[in-house]
Scaffold this motif. Structure first.
Motif, PDB file in Angstrom:
ATOM      1  N   ALA A  46       0.830  -1.208   0.000  1.00 52.27           N
ATOM      2  CA  ALA A  46       0.000   0.000   0.000  1.00 52.27           C
ATOM      3  C   ALA A  46       0.864   1.258   0.000  1.00 52.27           C
ATOM      4  CB  ALA A  46      -0.938  -0.006   1.198  1.00 52.27           C
ATOM      5  N   GLY A  47       1.915   1.262   0.812  1.00 51.02           N
ATOM      6  CA  GLY A  47       2.807   2.420   0.856  1.00 51.02           C
ATOM      7  C   GLY A  47       3.531   2.648  -0.458  1.00 51.02           C
ATOM      8  N   GLU A  48       3.962   1.565  -1.094  1.00 51.29           N
ATOM      9  CA  GLU A  48       4.654   1.684  -2.377  1.00 51.29           C
ATOM     10  C   GLU A  48       3.698   2.109  -3.488  1.00 51.29           C
ATOM     11  OE1 GLU A  48       7.980   1.433  -3.064  1.00 51.29           O
ATOM     12  OE2 GLU A  48       8.183   1.413  -0.880  1.00 51.29           O
ATOM     13  N   LEU A  49       2.456   1.664  -3.412  1.00 48.07           N
ATOM     14  CA  LEU A  49       1.462   2.103  -4.393  1.00 48.07           C
ATOM     15  C   LEU A  49       1.224   3.604  -4.270  1.00 48.07           C
ATOM     16  CD1 LEU A  49      -0.656   1.565  -6.581  1.00 48.07           C
ATOM     17  CD2 LEU A  49      -2.269   0.971  -4.746  1.00 48.07           C
ATOM     18  N   GLU A  50       1.136   4.100  -3.058  1.00 46.57           N
ATOM     19  CA  GLU A  50       0.976   5.547  -2.845  1.00 46.57           C
ATOM     20  C   GLU A  50       2.133   6.312  -3.501  1.00 46.57           C
ATOM     21  OE1 GLU A  50      -1.273   7.467  -1.082  1.00 46.57           O
ATOM     22  OE2 GLU A  50      -2.589   5.873  -0.336  1.00 46.57           O
ATOM     23  N   LYS A  51       3.351   5.823  -3.309  1.00 45.40           N
ATOM     24  CA  LYS A  51       4.518   6.471  -3.919  1.00 45.40           C
ATOM     25  C   LYS A  51       4.444   6.430  -5.443  1.00 45.40           C
ATOM     26  CE  LYS A  51       7.623   5.250  -0.097  1.00 45.40           C
ATOM     27  NZ  LYS A  51       8.803   4.416   0.284  1.00 45.40           N
ATOM     28  N   THR A  52       3.954   5.314  -5.980  1.00 43.50           N
ATOM     29  CA  THR A  52       3.831   5.175  -7.434  1.00 43.50           C
ATOM     30  C   THR A  52       2.836   6.183  -7.989  1.00 43.50           C
ATOM     31  OG1 THR A  52       4.337   2.806  -7.258  1.00 43.50           O
ATOM     32  CG2 THR A  52       3.316   3.560  -9.306  1.00 43.50           C
ATOM     33  N   LEU A  53       1.678   6.295  -7.340  1.00 43.80           N
ATOM     34  CA  LEU A  53       0.658   7.241  -7.795  1.00 43.80           C
ATOM     35  C   LEU A  53       1.144   8.680  -7.632  1.00 43.80           C
ATOM     36  CD1 LEU A  53      -2.536   5.524  -6.344  1.00 43.80           C
ATOM     37  CD2 LEU A  53      -1.668   5.425  -8.687  1.00 43.80           C
ATOM     38  N   GLU A  54       1.820   8.946  -6.539  1.00 38.81           N
ATOM     39  CA  GLU A  54       2.361  10.289  -6.317  1.00 38.81           C
ATOM     40  C   GLU A  54       3.369  10.647  -7.411  1.00 38.81           C
ATOM     41  OE1 GLU A  54       4.367  12.856  -2.669  1.00 38.81           O
ATOM     42  OE2 GLU A  54       4.581  10.683  -2.691  1.00 38.81           O
ATOM     43  N   THR A  55       4.190   9.677  -7.802  1.00 35.69           N
ATOM     44  CA  THR A  55       5.170   9.914  -8.862  1.00 35.69           C
ATOM     45  C   THR A  55       4.485  10.205 -10.188  1.00 35.69           C
ATOM     46  OG1 THR A  55       6.761   8.475  -7.745  1.00 35.69           O
ATOM     47  CG2 THR A  55       7.169   8.946 -10.059  1.00 35.69           C
ATOM     48  N   MET A  56       3.468   9.426 -10.529  1.00 40.01           N
ATOM     49  CA  MET A  56       2.718   9.658 -11.770  1.00 40.01           C
ATOM     50  C   MET A  56       2.072  11.039 -11.773  1.00 40.01           C
ATOM     51  SD  MET A  56       0.705   6.047 -12.334  1.00 40.01           S
ATOM     52  CE  MET A  56       1.548   4.531 -12.782  1.00 40.01           C
ATOM     53  N   LYS A  57       1.384  11.363 -10.691  1.00 40.69           N
ATOM     54  CA  LYS A  57       0.678  12.640 -10.600  1.00 40.69           C
ATOM     55  C   LYS A  57       1.643  13.822 -10.631  1.00 40.69           C
ATOM     56  CE  LYS A  57      -3.812  11.608  -9.849  1.00 40.69           C
ATOM     57  NZ  LYS A  57      -4.987  12.283 -10.451  1.00 40.69           N
ATOM     58  N   GLY A  58       2.776  13.663  -9.970  1.00 41.32           N
ATOM     59  CA  GLY A  58       3.744  14.747  -9.935  1.00 41.32           C
ATOM     60  C   GLY A  58       4.449  14.955 -11.260  1.00 41.32           C
ATOM     61  N   LYS A  59       4.689  13.862 -11.970  1.00 43.06           N
ATOM     62  CA  LYS A  59       5.425  13.951 -13.225  1.00 43.06           C
ATOM     63  C   LYS A  59       4.543  14.435 -14.366  1.00 43.06           C
ATOM     64  CE  LYS A  59       8.910  11.360 -15.787  1.00 43.06           C
ATOM     65  NZ  LYS A  59       9.836  10.207 -15.702  1.00 43.06           N
ATOM     66  N   TRP A  60       3.286  13.983 -14.372  1.00 41.97           N
ATOM     67  CA  TRP A  60       2.369  14.341 -15.464  1.00 41.97           C
ATOM     68  C   TRP A  60       1.026  14.803 -14.887  1.00 41.97           C
ATOM     69  CZ3 TRP A  60       4.005   8.868 -16.040  1.00 41.97           C
ATOM     70  CH2 TRP A  60       5.223   8.753 -16.719  1.00 41.97           C
ATOM     71  N   PRO A  61       0.952  15.986 -14.327  1.00 37.14           N
ATOM     72  CA  PRO A  61      -0.274  16.425 -13.654  1.00 37.14           C
ATOM     73  C   PRO A  61      -1.480  16.557 -14.578  1.00 37.14           C
ATOM     74  CG  PRO A  61       1.337  18.218 -13.799  1.00 37.14           C
ATOM     75  CD  PRO A  61       2.047  16.978 -14.199  1.00 37.14           C
ATOM     76  N   THR A  62      -1.252  16.664 -15.878  1.00 35.72           N
ATOM     77  CA  THR A  62      -2.387  16.805 -16.800  1.00 35.72           C
ATOM     78  C   THR A  62      -2.883  15.467 -17.339  1.00 35.72           C
ATOM     79  OG1 THR A  62      -0.923  17.064 -18.723  1.00 35.72           O
ATOM     80  CG2 THR A  62      -1.570  19.068 -17.537  1.00 35.72           C
ATOM     81  N   ALA A  63      -2.155  14.394 -17.113  1.00 32.68           N
ATOM     82  CA  ALA A  63      -2.524  13.088 -17.671  1.00 32.68           C
ATOM     83  C   ALA A  63      -3.723  12.499 -16.936  1.00 32.68           C
ATOM     84  CB  ALA A  63      -1.343  12.127 -17.592  1.00 32.68           C
ATOM     85  N   ARG A  64      -4.541  11.783 -17.665  1.00 39.38           N
ATOM     86  CA  ARG A  64      -5.648  11.033 -17.073  1.00 39.38           C
ATOM     87  C   ARG A  64      -5.129   9.624 -16.784  1.00 39.38           C
ATOM     88  NH1 ARG A  64      -7.108  14.276 -21.112  1.00 39.38           N
ATOM     89  NH2 ARG A  64      -8.786  15.768 -20.748  1.00 39.38           N
ATOM     90  N   ILE A  65      -5.178   9.209 -15.534  1.00 40.58           N
ATOM     91  CA  ILE A  65      -4.563   7.950 -15.112  1.00 40.58           C
ATOM     92  C   ILE A  65      -5.639   6.893 -14.894  1.00 40.58           C
ATOM     93  CG2 ILE A  65      -3.085   6.831 -13.399  1.00 40.58           C
ATOM     94  CD1 ILE A  65      -1.870   9.579 -12.815  1.00 40.58           C
ATOM     95  N   VAL A  66      -5.383   5.702 -15.435  1.00 41.07           N
ATOM     96  CA  VAL A  66      -6.329   4.587 -15.333  1.00 41.07           C
ATOM     97  C   VAL A  66      -5.606   3.355 -14.793  1.00 41.07           C
ATOM     98  CG1 VAL A  66      -7.964   3.104 -16.561  1.00 41.07           C
ATOM     99  CG2 VAL A  66      -7.594   5.471 -17.341  1.00 41.07           C
ATOM    100  N   TYR A  67      -6.105   2.841 -13.691  1.00 37.38           N
ATOM    101  CA  TYR A  67      -5.620   1.565 -13.171  1.00 37.38           C
ATOM    102  C   TYR A  67      -6.480   0.446 -13.739  1.00 37.38           C
ATOM    103  CZ  TYR A  67      -4.918  -2.352  -9.994  1.00 37.38           C
ATOM    104  OH  TYR A  67      -4.678  -3.602  -9.478  1.00 37.38           O
ATOM    105  N   VAL A  68      -5.828  -0.564 -14.333  1.00 33.11           N
ATOM    106  CA  VAL A  68      -6.542  -1.709 -14.892  1.00 33.11           C
ATOM    107  C   VAL A  68      -6.471  -2.851 -13.875  1.00 33.11           C
ATOM    108  CG1 VAL A  68      -6.708  -3.348 -16.797  1.00 33.11           C
ATOM    109  CG2 VAL A  68      -5.962  -0.984 -17.227  1.00 33.11           C
ATOM    110  N   ALA A  69      -7.607  -3.176 -13.297  1.00 32.83           N
ATOM    111  CA  ALA A  69      -7.678  -4.277 -12.335  1.00 32.83           C
ATOM    112  C   ALA A  69      -7.797  -5.586 -13.092  1.00 32.83           C
ATOM    113  CB  ALA A  69      -8.872  -4.083 -11.406  1.00 32.83           C
ATOM    114  N   ALA A  70      -6.754  -6.411 -13.012  1.00 31.24           N
ATOM    115  CA  ALA A  70      -6.712  -7.670 -13.756  1.00 31.24           C
ATOM    116  C   ALA A  70      -7.837  -8.609 -13.323  1.00 31.24           C
ATOM    117  CB  ALA A  70      -5.366  -8.348 -13.558  1.00 31.24           C
TER     118      ALA A  70
END
Length: 214
Positions: free
Chosen positions: A99-123
């Motif tokens: 959970a902590g690493e996922l938070e860091k991953t999302l924070e990195t995505m949001k910080g790097k590309w704030p205008t991008a629309r992000i989609v998580y694909v639940a397998a």
């Protein structure tokens, strides 16, 4: 009807379900081809959200960090499939660490590309992974996505794709290629073309269309 997706750019991160396993094309290739989108795929087989030194694909956050700073229109990613093995079978870390690493991953995505629309694909529901671990990872992942305003293309929840059912495992997943294409009778993890087109493509396409600025 113009759904606003043609010409849009997509960066795709994750594990072998996004990469394609031993085949170079996955559901993200099919979806982006169908909509005339531009795909750059950074996913690696064996990748995890958490840090498992024995995982063959490294961390998904590292894929994000290594990608170009030029913002895409959309980010698609998965995760948790190999984490389920790292947590349950190998006991490299626990759900809280994930959970902590996922938070860091999302924070990195949001910080790097704030205008991008992000989609998580639940397998899909995996017969090849411990069920309780899958459910625990799903709970924390969905919660994090809601908190970070990340959309969910929920193949797990919105389809009947469940490889605990042996008939579905045999029909819709593959481990090896047959005449250069994904075969059948896989372990239950990697969707073949029938699994991709029947279950993944409709869910992911619908989510992208809902998010597209027309």
């Amino acid at each position: 009807m113009d759904n606003g997706l043609a010409g849009r750019s997509v960066y795709a991160f994750g594990d072998s379900i996004v990469y394609g396993h031993v085949y170079p094309r996955s559901f993200v290739d099919i979806v982006t081809d169908q909509h005339g989108m531009t795909l750059t795929k950074f996913a690696r087989n064996g990748a995890t959200i958490g840090a498992d030194p024995h995982a063959s694909g490294g961390q998904i956050r590292a894929q994000v960090e290594e990608a170009t700073a030029v913002a895409p229109d959309f980010v698609l990613f998965d995760g948790g499939t190999n984490d389920a093995q790292s947590i349950f079978r190998n006991q490299r870390y626990d759900v809280g660490t994930y959970a902590g690493e996922l938070e860091k991953t999302l924070e990195t995505m949001k910080g790097k590309w704030p205008t991008a629309r992000i989609v998580y694909v639940a397998a899909h529901k995996l017969g090849s992974r411990d069920w309780d671990t899958q459910m625990a990872l799903r709970e924390v992942t969905l919660r994090a996505c809601h908190q970070w305003d990340v959309a969910i293309a929920d193949v797990f929840g919105e389809t009947t794709f469940d490889t605990r059912d042996d008939a579905q495992r045999a029909e819709y997943t593959f481990d090896d290629l047959v005449n250069g294409f994904p075969g059948k009778n896989g372990s239950g993890t990697h969707p073949n073309m029938a699994g991709i087109t029947t279950f993944y493509v409709p869910v992911v396409s619908a989510r992208l269309e809902q998010m597209s600025p027309r």
